[in-house]
Design an enzyme around this catalytic site. Sequence first.
Site, PDB file in Angstrom:
ATOM      1  N   ASP A  51       0.913  -1.189  -0.089  1.00 34.48           N
ATOM      2  CA  ASP A  51      -0.053  -0.050   0.078  1.00 34.48           C
ATOM      3  C   ASP A  51       0.875   1.188   0.013  1.00 34.48           C
ATOM      4  O   ASP A  51       1.685   1.654   0.827  1.00 34.48           O
ATOM      5  CB  ASP A  51      -1.004   0.039   1.331  1.00 34.48           C
ATOM      6  CG  ASP A  51      -1.962   1.054   1.093  1.00 34.48           C
ATOM      7  OD1 ASP A  51      -2.266   1.674   0.104  1.00 34.48           O
ATOM      8  OD2 ASP A  51      -2.665   1.111   2.134  1.00 34.48           O
ATOM      9  N   ASP A 144      -2.993   2.233  -5.998  1.00 36.51           N
ATOM     10  CA  ASP A 144      -1.705   2.498  -5.252  1.00 36.51           C
ATOM     11  C   ASP A 144      -1.667   1.381  -4.501  1.00 36.51           C
ATOM     12  O   ASP A 144      -1.024   1.332  -3.349  1.00 36.51           O
ATOM     13  CB  ASP A 144      -1.731   3.662  -4.609  1.00 36.51           C
ATOM     14  CG  ASP A 144      -2.992   3.860  -3.481  1.00 36.51           C
ATOM     15  OD1 ASP A 144      -4.138   3.351  -3.608  1.00 36.51           O
ATOM     16  OD2 ASP A 144      -2.737   4.429  -2.347  1.00 36.51           O
ATOM     17  N   GLU A 145      -2.383   0.393  -4.491  1.00 34.51           N
ATOM     18  CA  GLU A 145      -2.467  -0.944  -3.479  1.00 34.51           C
ATOM     19  C   GLU A 145      -2.637  -2.433  -4.359  1.00 34.51           C
ATOM     20  O   GLU A 145      -3.474  -2.194  -5.229  1.00 34.51           O
ATOM     21  CB  GLU A 145      -3.192  -0.781  -2.505  1.00 34.51           C
ATOM     22  CG  GLU A 145      -4.734  -0.656  -2.490  1.00 34.51           C
ATOM     23  CD  GLU A 145      -5.665  -0.672  -1.267  1.00 34.51           C
ATOM     24  OE1 GLU A 145      -5.205  -1.493  -0.398  1.00 34.51           O
ATOM     25  OE2 GLU A 145      -6.640  -0.029  -1.290  1.00 34.51           O
TER      26      GLU A 145
END
Length: 265
Positions: A51, A144-145
Amino acid sequence: MTQGDTVGAALPGLCLDCASDPGAGARCRSCGSPRLVRHAELNELSVAHLDCDAFYAAIEKRDDPSLADRPLIIGGGRRGVVSTACYIARIRGVRSAMPMFQAMKLCPDAVVLPPDMRKYAEVGRQIRAMMLELTPLVEPLSIDEAFMDLSGTQSLHRAPPARTLARLILRLDREVGISASIGLAPNKFLAKMASDLDKPRGFSVVGRAEARSFLAARPVSAIWGVGPSLHNRLLADGLRTIADLQRADRGDLARRYGANGLAPR
């Protein structure tokens, strides 16, 4: 055990600043860093959740160094909401999805920038490509993860998954200019929870041995699939923590909640 733990120095260890075996001391024998992680299952676990830390804000600070030490909010106008906030702004109480007028009351000196989704998506693709170099088993959750399963990659990378992940984080910092946090665990559920334990720049491990006790104190809302409606039902039935579910009779849970009540505990 998580980043920075030094208890039990005989446990397998990893330096987060050089991705090497740190030795038995409180600092890495190779680089002197105190940022160490130790865990009995460190070299056995292979499921991770990566993350990125304050992703949008981190990219903007990377691209404009004058923002480095300033509170930064990415979001809309005064009637909009916060998309993300840097950690300086978060210390003041600013959170994602907070109305902008409330965020500005908490942090009136913040710099506010509109999101540049095209730029963020490009960086997201760059990070995703780095993950896919390590394993084909990458499951994105957002820009973003993502989950990564590095099972069977030890021979390829000549390192256990934990060290491969630490190298990836160092590469993100060096080549992309942002930081990320890792959760390493036996399954995706625990890995996702672990990645949020020590942000930013965290590397947290939850092993099989402590999984039950790790979960026990957490609220039932932490369970995937428990939305507001089910959460309210659980609270009404006196089930507030995962420990309450662990103690409950499975037959009774099945009668109340159907198939969800039979989920592994």
